[in-house]
Design an enzyme around this catalytic site. Sequence first.
Site, PDB file in Angstrom:
ATOM      1  N   GLY A 243       0.808  -1.213   0.000  1.00 48.83           N
ATOM      2  CA  GLY A 243       0.000   0.000   0.000  1.00 48.83           C
ATOM      3  C   GLY A 243       0.843   1.264   0.000  1.00 48.83           C
ATOM      4  O   GLY A 243       0.468   2.258  -0.600  1.00 48.83           O
ATOM      5  N   ILE A 470       0.308  -5.864   5.387  1.00 39.90           N
ATOM      6  CA  ILE A 470       0.369  -5.285   4.047  1.00 39.90           C
ATOM      7  C   ILE A 470       1.524  -5.885   3.242  1.00 39.90           C
ATOM      8  O   ILE A 470       1.966  -5.332   2.236  1.00 39.90           O
ATOM      9  CB  ILE A 470       0.431  -3.745   4.079  1.00 39.90           C
ATOM     10  CG1 ILE A 470       1.694  -3.235   4.767  1.00 39.90           C
ATOM     11  CG2 ILE A 470      -0.790  -3.190   4.793  1.00 39.90           C
ATOM     12  CD1 ILE A 470       1.873  -1.716   4.623  1.00 39.90           C
ATOM     13  N   GLY A 471       1.977  -7.036   3.716  1.00 40.86           N
ATOM     14  CA  GLY A 471       3.088  -7.711   3.053  1.00 40.86           C
ATOM     15  C   GLY A 471       4.359  -7.629   3.874  1.00 40.86           C
ATOM     16  O   GLY A 471       5.380  -8.229   3.544  1.00 40.86           O
ATOM     17  N   THR A 472       4.270  -6.886   4.977  1.00 38.46           N
ATOM     18  CA  THR A 472       5.454  -6.575   5.767  1.00 38.46           C
ATOM     19  C   THR A 472       5.762  -7.639   6.811  1.00 38.46           C
ATOM     20  O   THR A 472       6.862  -7.675   7.348  1.00 38.46           O
ATOM     21  CB  THR A 472       5.238  -5.232   6.461  1.00 38.46           C
ATOM     22  OG1 THR A 472       3.933  -5.270   7.069  1.00 38.46           O
ATOM     23  CG2 THR A 472       5.273  -4.097   5.479  1.00 38.46           C
ATOM     24  N   ARG A 635      14.602  -2.838  19.395  1.00 41.98           N
ATOM     25  CA  ARG A 635      14.823  -4.282  19.226  1.00 41.98           C
ATOM     26  C   ARG A 635      14.145  -4.752  17.942  1.00 41.98           C
ATOM     27  O   ARG A 635      13.009  -4.367  17.647  1.00 41.98           O
ATOM     28  CB  ARG A 635      14.215  -5.014  20.415  1.00 41.98           C
ATOM     29  CG  ARG A 635      14.446  -6.502  20.366  1.00 41.98           C
ATOM     30  CD  ARG A 635      14.878  -7.033  21.706  1.00 41.98           C
ATOM     31  NE  ARG A 635      15.204  -8.439  21.616  1.00 41.98           N
ATOM     32  CZ  ARG A 635      14.579  -9.378  22.328  1.00 41.98           C
ATOM     33  NH1 ARG A 635      13.608  -9.057  23.168  1.00 41.98           N
ATOM     34  NH2 ARG A 635      14.949 -10.637  22.216  1.00 41.98           N
ATOM     35  N   ILE A 636      14.825  -5.564  17.187  1.00 43.00           N
ATOM     36  CA  ILE A 636      14.292  -6.090  15.929  1.00 43.00           C
ATOM     37  C   ILE A 636      13.713  -7.478  16.214  1.00 43.00           C
ATOM     38  O   ILE A 636      14.434  -8.410  16.556  1.00 43.00           O
ATOM     39  CB  ILE A 636      15.400  -6.153  14.856  1.00 43.00           C
ATOM     40  CG1 ILE A 636      16.035  -4.760  14.658  1.00 43.00           C
ATOM     41  CG2 ILE A 636      14.820  -6.674  13.542  1.00 43.00           C
ATOM     42  CD1 ILE A 636      15.087  -3.653  14.248  1.00 43.00           C
ATOM     43  N   ASN A 638      12.104  -9.558  14.177  1.00 41.66           N
ATOM     44  CA  ASN A 638      12.329 -10.538  13.114  1.00 41.66           C
ATOM     45  C   ASN A 638      13.317  -9.941  12.115  1.00 41.66           C
ATOM     46  O   ASN A 638      12.932  -9.218  11.196  1.00 41.66           O
ATOM     47  CB  ASN A 638      10.998 -10.876  12.428  1.00 41.66           C
ATOM     48  CG  ASN A 638      11.146 -12.004  11.427  1.00 41.66           C
ATOM     49  OD1 ASN A 638      12.255 -12.354  11.018  1.00 41.66           O
ATOM     50  ND2 ASN A 638      10.018 -12.577  11.038  1.00 41.66           N
ATOM     51  N   PRO A 639      14.608 -10.220  12.308  1.00 43.50           N
ATOM     52  CA  PRO A 639      15.604  -9.574  11.440  1.00 43.50           C
ATOM     53  C   PRO A 639      15.413  -9.904   9.957  1.00 43.50           C
ATOM     54  O   PRO A 639      15.728  -9.076   9.109  1.00 43.50           O
ATOM     55  CB  PRO A 639      16.944 -10.147  11.943  1.00 43.50           C
ATOM     56  CG  PRO A 639      16.660 -10.645  13.317  1.00 43.50           C
ATOM     57  CD  PRO A 639      15.213 -11.050  13.361  1.00 43.50           C
ATOM     58  N   GLU A 712       9.352   2.430   7.501  1.00 49.27           N
ATOM     59  CA  GLU A 712       9.549   3.633   6.700  1.00 49.27           C
ATOM     60  C   GLU A 712      10.950   4.217   6.749  1.00 49.27           C
ATOM     61  O   GLU A 712      11.397   4.859   5.802  1.00 49.27           O
ATOM     62  CB  GLU A 712       8.512   4.687   7.113  1.00 49.27           C
ATOM     63  CG  GLU A 712       7.136   4.266   6.635  1.00 49.27           C
ATOM     64  CD  GLU A 712       5.992   4.936   7.372  1.00 49.27           C
ATOM     65  OE1 GLU A 712       5.387   5.825   6.793  1.00 49.27           O
ATOM     66  OE2 GLU A 712       5.707   4.545   8.516  1.00 49.27           O
TER      67      GLU A 712
END
Length: 746
Positions: A243, A470-472, A635-636, A638-639, A712
């Site tokens: 999107g 959204i695909g992310t 913190r990530i 899911n890298p 983003e």
Amino acid sequence: MTTTSSIGRDTQRIDGPRKVTGLAQYTSDFNFPGMLYAVPVEATIANGKLLTLDTAAAEKMPGVRAIFHRANIGRIFRSTPAPGFDRVCLERRPPFEDDVIRYYGQYIALAVADTFETAKAAADAVRATYSKEKPNVESRLEPGDDPDVVFTGYGPVPRLQSQRGDAEAAFASAPVKLDETYGTPAETHNPLELHSTTAIWNGEILTLYDSTQGVVNMRSVIAQMFGLPKENVRVISKFLGSGFGGKLYPWTHVPLAAAAARELGKPVKLVVSRKMMFQAVGHRARTQQRVRLGVTPDGKLVSFQHDYVYHLSMIDHYHEDCGEATPFHYSVPNLRVHWGRARRNIGATADMRGPGAVPGLYATESAMNEMAERLKIDPVQFRILNEPRIDESTNLPFSSRHYVECLNLGAEKFGWSKRTPVPGSMKRDGLTLGWGMAGAAWIAGRFAADANIQLHDDGTVRIACATQDIGTGTYTILAQLASEKIGVPLDKVEVELGDSALPDGPISGGSLATSSVIPAVFKAADQAITSLLIVAISTPGSPFLGHKPEDLALQDGRVFVKAEGVAKGVPFGDVLRQANARLVTGSGSSEQTAFAPNPHFSMHSYGCHFAEVTWQPEIARLRVSRVVSVMDAGRILNPLTGRNQIQGAVVMGIGMALFEETTYDPQNGAPINSNLADYIMTVNLDAPPIEVHFLDYPDKEINELGARGIGEIGLAGIAAAITDAVHHATGVRVRELPVKIEDLLT
Ligand code: MOS
């Protein structure tokens, strides 16, 4: 909890198999008995009045059910702004509300037929006459005569956005000055999947299958447009072909489909065309930004002025906040950020990946690079020299800022120390190299979110939240969070999202979805676990009978007595079956923090990009050949999907720097390159190796896991890094995006 946590580990998308096997149903894949197809009729002028509509030929075509227009569509009410983050709509005027045409492609009628092909033919057969005025689509922007405080889509916003010290006086007396203006073009969102809506009425109940990034917000807007309580509207969005912000909020085709379905008593599907994607579903505003910097000879900023103007449609109020990152990004005692806007005969402007800050940082980071060159200071060092200790616009400490570490790590990974600053001085394999860099920042915060968790007697877990993927990777993140708390593997977790009938979830926007859902999911899980432990201690025959809830815990999916250890625990499914309970459930909520200034901390994400271009002056060929990006986004979780996000944003950033631009025809105001052949975007062959590094410092001010958001920020700064690399290769400073080959033919 689980001893095999997936949090922080590369985790493949759990919905991947459904996507690659074609089982995933995107919005326009849903079909219903008796469904009709709608195609809007587009205005072919951009400024004037609709005088007559001749629908006779279209109405006579076999298979045509109706041609709707102002006189026969029935009432569509206006949606109005609500407090908080609800009922957001960027083009408030309902379709067909008046006969004034304000932009090319504004819908003036709607053809509905048994097939899509017939509806399209009927739409094409509708004849319109207009009284025409010359449209204003001028790309040079002068601020209009707005008051000092403008009521925008974000509420009242002062045009003097930020101020400290005396920026003008400090600029006047600064030993080294820069005063340049940077332009960014109108850009159009081009997700692979077109906007699509299918409306079905069942009495007073309206269901919409819609390609939206926000089912809960769309429910509120559409309920108001049709005068319904919001309980009567349900919005479903199970899979999106992305999107980029264009699908955050409802556009005018949505109420058109709903009104047509109401009038005809049949389901109506409306898929906008690629051409319409350029007209009536939002775009990134063109901006013109003057940046004035004053520095000492040894590189300390003494004055920073950022004055920007953006274009917007004739009647909407979208605010393109180019100054979002300017006030806190660098240390400077005198600063002034001010904005204006210029109305044009164009469709509504909208959020597009990194709205505001992305065009804003292109300008300010470009100015920083140009100033570093004037000072003969390395641009990395120039930034480090001006690193703030606190947020100087609010005098608050940063919750977690590691910008300098990003810069140093990026420089190291890229090999920046080998850069020779003179343009054209670096060569490799007969190509001229250009190296450039820039910094990045993006907002951090949370939207309100609710979530529900169920623990089932077969040992599975269901997590539900009306957010979207959204695909992310939101399906995967929700599964990871549930798995983390309950201690079951990911394949034991079922995720339900994309349906406004589920507990209210956040829009998939602002890079805030993950940070928003974490506290809600964790609270829901805690409540479900408490419920489970009560079952465990109260079921006759249970090994836990007689214990207090606080003696017990859940780990690895097993209920156990803390004093005895998890090895002696019982799988929760067994606990439920022994009690003859199908499931236990828990709900949790978290509150919005975004758009309400945190009283204690300044919270943002940070990062930087280092870009390499190759240049062959003999044949005027420019290529981006390598990018290294470093992100400090908390913190990530899911890298794997995280790196995908940054890589995707960098790919989009190459487009922003070199290709993307919506061009308006000065005669009829049409976005003239409104197709994927003429609107140039980065394709695979343009995309170089992109190396992504995360610093991975948890930001505990944002949520329990310290995760901020990464959707983003990868697009922030990248265009400035690339244009700086272009300058380093060619010696040409381009300040108007995109860089065109003709700019480089010196
Ligand atoms: Mo993003 S522009 O908030 O989808």
